[in-house]
Design an enzyme around this catalytic site. Sequence first.
Site, short mmCIF file in Angstrom:
data_model
loop_
_atom_site.label_atom_id
_atom_site.label_comp_id
_atom_site.label_asym_id
_atom_site.label_seq_id
_atom_site.Cartn_x
_atom_site.Cartn_y
_atom_site.Cartn_z
CG HIS A 65 15.90 34.68 51.60
ND1 HIS A 65 16.22 35.60 50.64
CD2 HIS A 65 16.56 35.08 52.72
CE1 HIS A 65 17.02 36.52 51.14
NE2 HIS A 65 17.25 36.22 52.41
CG ASP A 173 20.33 38.78 52.24
OD1 ASP A 173 19.81 37.69 52.54
OD2 ASP A 173 19.85 39.88 52.59
CD GLU A 201 14.40 37.32 54.31
OE1 GLU A 201 14.80 37.47 55.48
OE2 GLU A 201 14.76 38.06 53.37
CD GLU A 202 15.91 40.37 51.25
OE1 GLU A 202 15.53 41.19 52.12
OE2 GLU A 202 17.02 39.81 51.28
CG HIS A 312 19.57 44.27 51.73
ND1 HIS A 312 18.32 44.59 52.21
CD2 HIS A 312 19.70 42.94 51.93
CE1 HIS A 312 17.73 43.51 52.68
NE2 HIS A 312 18.57 42.49 52.53
#
Length: 342
Positions: A65, A173, A201-202, A312
Amino acid sequence: MLKHLEELVKLEGISGHETPVRAYILAALGEYPVEYTYKEDPLGNLLVEVKGERPAKQRVLFNAHMDEVGLVVTNITDDGLLRFSTAGGIDEKVLVGRTVTVNGHTGVIGCGAIHLCSAEEKNRTVAKDRLMVDIGAASREEAEAVVTIGDPIVFDSDIVPLANDRFKARALDDRAGCALLLSLLEKPLPFDIQLAFTVQEELGLRGGTTAAFTMQPDISVTVETTTASDVAGTQAGQEVCRMGDGAVVSFMDGRTFYDQPLYKHIRALADANGIKTQTKTTVAGGNDAGAMQTAGHGARVAAVSMPCRYIHSAGSVLSESDIEETCRLLRLLAETLPGETA
């Protein structure tokens, strides 16, 4: 591969704002000695069909992603401060005092001074609805000259080398996964493969769902970073995975129970080729595999991830040796899985 990763983590691309990342990847595809076609779907996914030396017996999709976690402006106060909401899962503890960027302007996530906090307030995390971004504006009018409600806010964090082949950056990420997908194209492949660079995606695996519906893979391999909690203060058995121990091949997470024959096959294939792998020791989290498994006609799914500390946050950490082991494993999968009979 690391060259592309260094550039990808500099790009701003929170969920729903992936355009700069998609444009970079599309330009990078043209650098490689492979024949490919691509399309962008209405949601913003970049979907690529890569031509190999011969047709695949199974349609194998490798996906990563493009979006990162971040913030979104929700209001502007009379004195020029920006209220915000989070886009993706961000622990409130990592926000206070962080430097951020909004529309090219630097800001600081601020709250009341510790000198003015009560004893109770000093011992608890400040809730995000009490935090604001200070870009230096003296009034609402000054702030509105450069910021609009709905604008994305990203962590301002350079890529910096650390000791023992490690480095820190924001957006690892999953820009690291995107860079690994590009690395698959460094030399011609024996079979056709598919690539999906997905969006949002998140926010709940949204791009993964539509990408799987369009591409209809038989096997989907999600390339990710995953939580490495191998740091001081973590209880034994709760580390999830460890930096330096190689690629992480998941058997289960909070969203997906992975195809078990495929999981065992990947681990055995890695062992037979001297590639370091490990698995997650805690069932938590999730990724686009959860969408790939059930969208369209369904697919056998696997997740191959890199252990990432402080995920994150503004300063996630990866190991170059783990990236290299993951790269070797993905190359092996790209050269073999499409040629195997379902």
